[in-house]
Design a protein around this motif. Sequence first.
Motif, PDB file in Angstrom:
ATOM      1  N   ARG A   1     -17.257   1.976  -5.696  1.00  0.00           N
ATOM      2  CA  ARG A   1     -15.822   2.249  -5.364  1.00  0.00           C
ATOM      3  C   ARG A   1     -15.570   3.577  -4.765  1.00  0.00           C
ATOM      4  NH1 ARG A   1     -16.635  -0.372 -10.011  1.00  0.00           N
ATOM      5  NH2 ARG A   1     -15.538  -2.299 -10.484  1.00  0.00           N
ATOM      6  N   LEU A   2     -14.995   3.621  -3.642  1.00  0.00           N
ATOM      7  CA  LEU A   2     -14.584   4.575  -2.950  1.00  0.00           C
ATOM      8  C   LEU A   2     -12.854   4.753  -2.688  1.00  0.00           C
ATOM      9  CD1 LEU A   2     -17.385   4.574  -0.270  1.00  0.00           C
ATOM     10  CD2 LEU A   2     -17.171   5.786  -2.301  1.00  0.00           C
ATOM     11  N   TYR A   3     -12.395   5.771  -3.085  1.00  0.00           N
ATOM     12  CA  TYR A   3     -10.759   5.964  -2.867  1.00  0.00           C
ATOM     13  C   TYR A   3     -10.341   7.311  -2.162  1.00  0.00           C
ATOM     14  CZ  TYR A   3     -10.342   2.527  -6.762  1.00  0.00           C
ATOM     15  OH  TYR A   3     -10.531   1.317  -7.627  1.00  0.00           O
ATOM     16  N   ALA A   4      -9.411   6.930  -1.624  1.00  0.00           N
ATOM     17  CA  ALA A   4      -8.665   8.222  -0.948  1.00  0.00           C
ATOM     18  C   ALA A   4      -7.110   8.053  -1.228  1.00  0.00           C
ATOM     19  CB  ALA A   4      -8.767   8.420   0.709  1.00  0.00           C
ATOM     20  N   GLY A   5      -6.351   9.027  -1.539  1.00  0.00           N
ATOM     21  CA  GLY A   5      -5.067   8.828  -1.791  1.00  0.00           C
ATOM     22  C   GLY A   5      -4.300   9.928  -2.175  1.00  0.00           C
ATOM     23  N   LEU A   6      -3.037   9.735  -2.714  1.00  0.00           N
ATOM     24  CA  LEU A   6      -1.862  10.868  -2.909  1.00  0.00           C
ATOM     25  C   LEU A   6      -1.557  10.808  -4.437  1.00  0.00           C
ATOM     26  CD1 LEU A   6      -0.582  13.162  -1.409  1.00  0.00           C
ATOM     27  CD2 LEU A   6       1.194  11.427  -1.031  1.00  0.00           C
ATOM     28  N   THR A   7      -1.428  11.815  -5.212  1.00  0.00           N
ATOM     29  CA  THR A   7      -0.963  11.764  -6.473  1.00  0.00           C
ATOM     30  C   THR A   7      -0.160  13.133  -6.749  1.00  0.00           C
ATOM     31  OG1 THR A   7      -1.457  11.711  -8.848  1.00  0.00           O
ATOM     32  CG2 THR A   7      -3.134  12.716  -7.618  1.00  0.00           C
ATOM     33  N   GLY A   8       0.981  12.789  -7.448  1.00  0.00           N
ATOM     34  CA  GLY A   8       1.755  14.000  -7.712  1.00  0.00           C
ATOM     35  C   GLY A   8       3.362  13.520  -7.980  1.00  0.00           C
ATOM     36  N   LEU A   9       4.159  14.571  -7.766  1.00  0.00           N
ATOM     37  CA  LEU A   9       5.651  14.502  -8.353  1.00  0.00           C
ATOM     38  C   LEU A   9       6.406  14.409  -6.779  1.00  0.00           C
ATOM     39  CD1 LEU A   9       6.108  17.136 -10.970  1.00  0.00           C
ATOM     40  CD2 LEU A   9       5.840  14.899 -11.175  1.00  0.00           C
ATOM     41  N   VAL A  10       7.384  13.530  -6.975  1.00  0.00           N
ATOM     42  CA  VAL A  10       8.253  13.273  -5.711  1.00  0.00           C
ATOM     43  C   VAL A  10       9.290  14.253  -6.190  1.00  0.00           C
ATOM     44  CG1 VAL A  10       9.683  11.680  -4.382  1.00  0.00           C
ATOM     45  CG2 VAL A  10       7.324  10.943  -5.189  1.00  0.00           C
ATOM     46  N   THR A  11       9.995  14.036  -7.217  1.00  0.00           N
ATOM     47  CA  THR A  11      10.706  15.140  -7.815  1.00  0.00           C
ATOM     48  C   THR A  11      10.426  15.280  -9.318  1.00  0.00           C
ATOM     49  OG1 THR A  11      12.015  13.249  -9.065  1.00  0.00           O
ATOM     50  CG2 THR A  11      12.620  13.357  -6.709  1.00  0.00           C
ATOM     51  N   PRO A  12      11.114  16.456  -9.871  1.00  0.00           N
ATOM     52  CA  PRO A  12      10.618  16.822 -11.069  1.00  0.00           C
ATOM     53  C   PRO A  12      10.379  15.651 -12.277  1.00  0.00           C
ATOM     54  CG  PRO A  12      12.408  18.335 -10.424  1.00  0.00           C
ATOM     55  CD  PRO A  12      12.189  17.149  -9.291  1.00  0.00           C
ATOM     56  N   ARG A  13      11.118  14.473 -12.104  1.00  0.00           N
ATOM     57  CA  ARG A  13      10.995  13.397 -13.087  1.00  0.00           C
ATOM     58  C   ARG A  13      10.203  12.257 -12.516  1.00  0.00           C
ATOM     59  NH1 ARG A  13      15.277  12.676 -17.394  1.00  0.00           N
ATOM     60  NH2 ARG A  13      15.762  14.794 -17.699  1.00  0.00           N
ATOM     61  N   LEU A  14      10.119  12.004 -11.276  1.00  0.00           N
ATOM     62  CA  LEU A  14       9.725  10.840 -10.644  1.00  0.00           C
ATOM     63  C   LEU A  14       8.094  11.318  -9.976  1.00  0.00           C
ATOM     64  CD1 LEU A  14      10.135   8.004  -9.599  1.00  0.00           C
ATOM     65  CD2 LEU A  14      10.861   8.783  -7.269  1.00  0.00           C
ATOM     66  N   SER A  15       7.004  10.466 -10.427  1.00  0.00           N
ATOM     67  CA  SER A  15       5.719  10.898 -10.113  1.00  0.00           C
ATOM     68  C   SER A  15       5.105   9.376  -9.341  1.00  0.00           C
ATOM     69  CB  SER A  15       4.814  11.164 -11.108  1.00  0.00           C
ATOM     70  OG  SER A  15       4.781  10.149 -12.153  1.00  0.00           O
ATOM     71  N   THR A  16       4.253   9.760  -8.548  1.00  0.00           N
ATOM     72  CA  THR A  16       3.400   8.565  -8.046  1.00  0.00           C
ATOM     73  C   THR A  16       1.900   8.614  -8.076  1.00  0.00           C
ATOM     74  OG1 THR A  16       3.367   6.940  -5.888  1.00  0.00           O
ATOM     75  CG2 THR A  16       3.958   9.316  -5.792  1.00  0.00           C
ATOM     76  N   VAL A  17       1.426   7.635  -7.874  1.00  0.00           N
ATOM     77  CA  VAL A  17      -0.227   7.467  -7.616  1.00  0.00           C
ATOM     78  C   VAL A  17      -0.630   6.379  -6.586  1.00  0.00           C
ATOM     79  CG1 VAL A  17      -2.538   7.010  -8.284  1.00  0.00           C
ATOM     80  CG2 VAL A  17      -0.899   8.175  -9.996  1.00  0.00           C
ATOM     81  N   LEU A  18      -0.981   6.920  -5.297  1.00  0.00           N
ATOM     82  CA  LEU A  18      -1.091   5.994  -4.253  1.00  0.00           C
ATOM     83  C   LEU A  18      -2.735   6.032  -3.856  1.00  0.00           C
ATOM     84  CD1 LEU A  18       2.073   6.700  -2.342  1.00  0.00           C
ATOM     85  CD2 LEU A  18       1.537   4.784  -3.556  1.00  0.00           C
ATOM     86  N   LYS A  19      -3.351   5.020  -4.085  1.00  0.00           N
ATOM     87  CA  LYS A  19      -5.122   5.157  -3.625  1.00  0.00           C
ATOM     88  C   LYS A  19      -5.102   3.829  -2.898  1.00  0.00           C
ATOM     89  CE  LYS A  19      -6.834   5.644  -7.455  1.00  0.00           C
ATOM     90  NZ  LYS A  19      -8.048   5.889  -8.694  1.00  0.00           N
ATOM     91  N   VAL A  20      -5.910   3.959  -1.856  1.00  0.00           N
ATOM     92  CA  VAL A  20      -6.394   2.739  -1.056  1.00  0.00           C
ATOM     93  C   VAL A  20      -8.031   3.145  -0.873  1.00  0.00           C
ATOM     94  CG1 VAL A  20      -6.178   3.690   0.950  1.00  0.00           C
ATOM     95  CG2 VAL A  20      -6.263   1.256   0.650  1.00  0.00           C
ATOM     96  N   GLY A  21      -8.751   2.167  -1.057  1.00  0.00           N
ATOM     97  CA  GLY A  21     -10.346   2.404  -1.028  1.00  0.00           C
ATOM     98  C   GLY A  21     -11.163   0.817  -0.664  1.00  0.00           C
ATOM     99  N   TYR A  22     -12.261   1.193  -0.873  1.00  0.00           N
ATOM    100  CA  TYR A  22     -13.364   0.045  -0.644  1.00  0.00           C
ATOM    101  C   TYR A  22     -14.226  -0.253  -1.772  1.00  0.00           C
ATOM    102  CZ  TYR A  22     -17.690  -1.719   1.027  1.00  0.00           C
ATOM    103  OH  TYR A  22     -18.874  -2.486   1.252  1.00  0.00           O
ATOM    104  N   GLY A  23     -14.601  -1.265  -2.065  1.00  0.00           N
ATOM    105  CA  GLY A  23     -15.504  -1.766  -3.044  1.00  0.00           C
ATOM    106  C   GLY A  23     -16.723  -2.519  -2.768  1.00  0.00           C
ATOM    107  N   ASN A  24     -17.698  -2.505  -3.428  1.00  0.00           N
ATOM    108  CA  ASN A  24     -18.885  -3.337  -3.241  1.00  0.00           C
ATOM    109  C   ASN A  24     -19.838  -3.616  -4.223  1.00  0.00           C
ATOM    110  OD1 ASN A  24     -21.404  -4.839  -2.046  1.00  0.00           O
ATOM    111  ND2 ASN A  24     -20.886  -4.119  -0.219  1.00  0.00           N
ATOM    112  N   GLY A  25     -20.079  -4.673  -4.726  1.00  0.00           N
ATOM    113  CA  GLY A  25     -20.618  -4.826  -6.136  1.00  0.00           C
ATOM    114  C   GLY A  25     -22.183  -4.587  -6.178  1.00  0.00           C
ATOM    115  N   PHE A  26     -22.845  -4.848  -4.782  1.00  0.00           N
ATOM    116  CA  PHE A  26     -24.195  -4.635  -4.987  1.00  0.00           C
ATOM    117  C   PHE A  26     -25.158  -5.487  -5.889  1.00  0.00           C
ATOM    118  CE2 PHE A  26     -22.796  -0.814  -2.777  1.00  0.00           C
ATOM    119  CZ  PHE A  26     -23.114  -0.993  -1.349  1.00  0.00           C
ATOM    120  N   TYR A  27     -24.932  -6.719  -6.108  1.00  0.00           N
ATOM    121  CA  TYR A  27     -25.617  -7.401  -7.280  1.00  0.00           C
ATOM    122  C   TYR A  27     -27.142  -7.691  -6.737  1.00  0.00           C
ATOM    123  CZ  TYR A  27     -21.309  -7.843  -9.601  1.00  0.00           C
ATOM    124  OH  TYR A  27     -20.216  -7.207 -10.341  1.00  0.00           O
TER     125      TYR A  27
END
Length: 166
Positions: free
Chosen positions: A85-111
């Motif tokens: 699993r590979l991700y890139a994103g943004l995490t943190g506070l929008v305001t002192p009370r409101l926070s967010t986590v935004l990540k998008v990425g790629y996954g491969n199972g390699f079975y």
Amino acid sequence: RLDLRAVITPGGGRLSLTAAYALWIDAYEDQAFKLNNRLSTEASLQAKYRLLPKTAVLIEAIQRFYNYLETQPALFGNVDSMPLRLYAGLTGLVTPRLSTVLKVGYGNGFYDSGTSFNSVLAKAEVAYRLMPMARVQLGYERLFDDSPYGNYLTDHKVYAGYDHVI
């Protein structure tokens, strides 16, 4: 499950580098599920760079290794795998009370055999701090995971939660 984690924060903490390793064993007592016994390990690397005092850009790589301990009949479907699993994103506070986590990425199972997951992964979460010790959260996650019956499962998870520290 055993987890080891090391965090390095050079330069006053603007940059944070995390390396982690996890080991766990799934062992079923019932003979009917004995073929699901497996050893799993996970290695992960994460880098966060603070853009603002409480907001960071992140990149993350998570590599797992699943090894089944019992010989598998051809029709049962459990095979060893190395999901990535590979991700890139943004995490943190929008305001002192409101926070967010935004990540998008790629996954491969390699079975080792059969079909393998190979697609987009995503996570979006918003949390609101009601008071210093309580928060509510709402989120969505598109993910895949190893399955004891067949190679993998995919999930679109919508969740809500309440955390309260006592």
